[in-house]
Structures are given as structure tokens and as C-alpha cells.
Design an enzyme around this catalytic site. Structure first.
Site, PDB file in Angstrom:
ATOM      1  N   LYS A  16      27.738  38.467  33.664  1.00 32.44           N
ATOM      2  CA  LYS A  16      29.077  39.069  33.641  1.00 32.44           C
ATOM      3  C   LYS A  16      29.994  38.328  32.682  1.00 32.44           C
ATOM      4  O   LYS A  16      30.694  38.942  31.880  1.00 32.44           O
ATOM      5  CB  LYS A  16      29.692  39.063  35.051  1.00 32.44           C
ATOM      6  CG  LYS A  16      28.867  39.817  36.084  1.00 32.44           C
ATOM      7  CD  LYS A  16      29.525  39.810  37.455  1.00 32.44           C
ATOM      8  CE  LYS A  16      29.704  38.437  38.088  1.00 32.44           C
ATOM      9  NZ  LYS A  16      28.427  37.753  38.433  1.00 32.44           N
ATOM     10  N   ARG A  87      34.453  41.761  45.382  1.00 33.43           N
ATOM     11  CA  ARG A  87      33.218  41.203  45.917  1.00 33.43           C
ATOM     12  C   ARG A  87      32.951  41.620  47.345  1.00 33.43           C
ATOM     13  O   ARG A  87      31.943  41.224  47.919  1.00 33.43           O
ATOM     14  CB  ARG A  87      33.304  39.672  45.902  1.00 33.43           C
ATOM     15  CG  ARG A  87      32.794  39.063  44.639  1.00 33.43           C
ATOM     16  CD  ARG A  87      33.094  37.591  44.743  1.00 33.43           C
ATOM     17  NE  ARG A  87      32.011  36.798  44.284  1.00 33.43           N
ATOM     18  CZ  ARG A  87      31.894  36.368  43.035  1.00 33.43           C
ATOM     19  NH1 ARG A  87      32.737  36.732  42.116  1.00 33.43           N
ATOM     20  NH2 ARG A  87      30.892  35.598  42.704  1.00 33.43           N
ATOM     21  N   ARG A 165      24.802  31.666  47.307  1.00 30.63           N
ATOM     22  CA  ARG A 165      25.622  32.667  46.586  1.00 30.63           C
ATOM     23  C   ARG A 165      24.893  34.006  46.508  1.00 30.63           C
ATOM     24  O   ARG A 165      25.522  35.061  46.630  1.00 30.63           O
ATOM     25  CB  ARG A 165      25.948  32.154  45.175  1.00 30.63           C
ATOM     26  CG  ARG A 165      26.996  31.041  45.178  1.00 30.63           C
ATOM     27  CD  ARG A 165      26.962  30.212  43.916  1.00 30.63           C
ATOM     28  NE  ARG A 165      27.215  30.982  42.720  1.00 30.63           N
ATOM     29  CZ  ARG A 165      26.873  30.593  41.490  1.00 30.63           C
ATOM     30  NH1 ARG A 165      26.275  29.419  41.320  1.00 30.63           N
ATOM     31  NH2 ARG A 165      27.127  31.351  40.467  1.00 30.63           N
TER      32      ARG A 165
END
Ligand code: AP5
Ligand code: MG
Ligand code: ZN
Length: 208
Positions: A16, A87, A165
Site C-alpha cells: 500500500k 480497517r 497484524r
């Protein structure tokens, strides 16, 4: 400045940041990235503690903190690339009250490749340029090509934190991908291959 409003979605390590830099250069857009904004304010005291406490554990920083960052950045932007936000579904709903999007690009990269990309990533301590020890090494080990600064590893790029993560991504952010897919605004882009190849695919989507 052009007025594309692009959301770049993808798991940790999908590229990203790498692709946002190319997009902002090519189309003269603002780069709105909650990750970089939070890293610059890791020690800031909030009623929830500091962002760094969450980030170094691989957990999400509480919504009110990140929503505030995004709404402030959107006020100043005509066109933008949004990277690292939303998110979770609550953030996606908040975002839809703040702005429309022209396109949602999902960068698709398989799990084991993500672990390799993240554990080998190095970033410039001075200018933020991103490298990879194998996939995109600097000319001189440990030294930034752009500014001569020192290359360091992000504190959340250790293997254990990377795996956490990825777990947090699957639990919280995959539903966001599904949300945009159901709305019909999601375009999937193969995130494997060289950064230039991936960028060509994204450009094709944007210039459609
Ligand atoms: P954030 O900084 O957004 O991290 P992330 O989503 O985990 O994504 P990364 O920045 O790690 O990966 P990237 O996709 O940008 O990949 P890159 O281009 O660098 O968030 C960090 C933390 O902040 C979160 O864990 C959370 O705590 C908090 N946070 C942020 N936003 C939040 C939010 N909205 N809500 C709550 N909390 C939030 O590439 C990775 C590596 O791969 C590099 O080394 C690069 O050189 C290499 N690479 C790139 N492309 C390729 C390619 N095509 N081939 C080979 N290698 C490649
Ligand atoms: Mg990034
Ligand atoms: Zn640098």
C-alpha cells in the site's frame, strides 16, 4: 492537483505504501495514511493511552484517534490516496459519512509472501523511503539512496508482531474488503510481481 479519490486496501505488506507513493507522484494527490501519522505521534497521550502501545503489539489503535486523523486530512485534500484506513466496519461507516470514493483498489498478495516482505522491510529514519533487503535493496547496505539516512527496521516488523497484524487484519479488515465488494466498488489487483508491474495494473484500473 487532480481530484481522484482512491482507497487502497490490502493486508500488511501488500504494498500500500509503495504504490501510494507512485500514485501521489503520478496524479498529484495527497497521501492520507493513518500508519505514518500514528508513527509520527507514537508517544502522544490520549484518553486510551499512546498509539505506540497498540502499534508495537500489532493491535488496532482505537477508532476515535484514527477517525480524527482522517477527518482532519480530508479537510485539506482535493484528491487523495487513502492508505491503512478504514480497517474495521465502524471506520468504513464513519468514512462514508465524510467523503465519497471513486475507486477501491484491493491489493491481493498471499500470506507467506507478506511475512517475507514485512520481516525484510527497511525504512529510512530520515525521509521514510522504503526498501527490502532482498526485493528492493539500497545501493549501499543500511544507507538510504535518496538522502543518505540510516535504514532501520520498523518495531512492528518482527515475525511475531507481523503474525499478530495478519490475524488482526483477517478478523477486522477482511470484512471491510467484503463490504466494498458487496457495494460493487471493489477492484481486485494482483499485488505480486515487481512494484512497477503492480503499478501498471493499478493505473489501468484508474484510467479504466
Ligand atoms: P500501517 O503502517 O498501515 O501498516 P500495515 O497496514 O500493516 O501495512 P504496512 O505499512 O506494513 O504495509 P504496506 O502495505 O504499506 O507495504 P509496503 O509498501 O511498505 O499500520 C501500522 C499500525 O498502525 C497498525 O498495526 C495499527 O496499530 C495502526 N493503525 C494504522 N492505521 C490504523 C487504523 N485505520 N485503525 C487502527 N489502527 C491503525 O511494502 C512492504 C515491503 O514489501 C517493503 O519492504 C517493500 O519494499 C516490499 N514490497 C512492496 N511491493 C513489493 C513487490 N511488488 N514485490 C516485492 N516486494 C515488495
Ligand atoms: Mg504502509
Ligand atoms: Zn532517506
Amino acid at each position: 492537483m487532480s481530484d481522484h479519490r482512491i482507497l487502497l486496501l490490502g493486508p500488511p505488506g501488500a504494498g500500500k505504501g509503495t504504490q501510494s507513493t507512485r500514485l501521489t507522484d503520478e496524479y498529484d494527490l495527497d497521501h492520507i495514511t493513518t500508519g505514518d501519522a500514528l508513527r509520527a505521534n507514537k508517544e502522544m497521550e490520549t484518553e486510551y493511552g499512546t498509539p505506540g502501545e497498540y502499534m508495537d503489539a500489532g493491535e488496532l489503535v482505537p477508532d476515535p484517534v484514527v477517525n480524527e486523523i482522517v477527518v482532519t486530512a480530508l479537510e485539506d485534500a482535493d484528491g487523495f490516496v487513502l492508505d491503512g484506513y478504514p480497517r474495521n466496519i465502524e471506520q468504513a461507516e464513519y468514512l462514508s459519512e465524510q467523503t465519497d470514493l471513486d475507486v477501491v483498489v484491493f491489493l491481493d498478495v498471499p500470506g507467506e509472501e507478506l511475512v517475507d516482505r514485512l520481516t525484510g522491510r527497511r525504512v529510512c529514519d530520515d525521509c521514510g523511503a522504503t526498501y527490502h533487503v532482498r526485493f528492493d535493496p539500497p545501493e549501499e547496505e543500511g544507507v538510504c539512496d535518496e538522502c543518505g539516512g540510516e535504514l532501520v527496521q520498523r518495531e512492528d516488523d518482527t515475525e511475531d508482531t507481523v503474525r499478530e497484524r495478519l490475524r488482526v487484519y483477517r478478523e477486522n479488515t477482511e470484512p471491510v474488503v467484503e463490504h466494498y465488494r458487496e457495494k460493487g466498488s471493489l477492484v481486485e489487483v494482483d499485488g505480486e510481481g515487481s512494484p512497477d508491474e503492480v503499478f501498471d495494473r493499478i493505473r489501468d484500473v484508474i484510467e479504466g
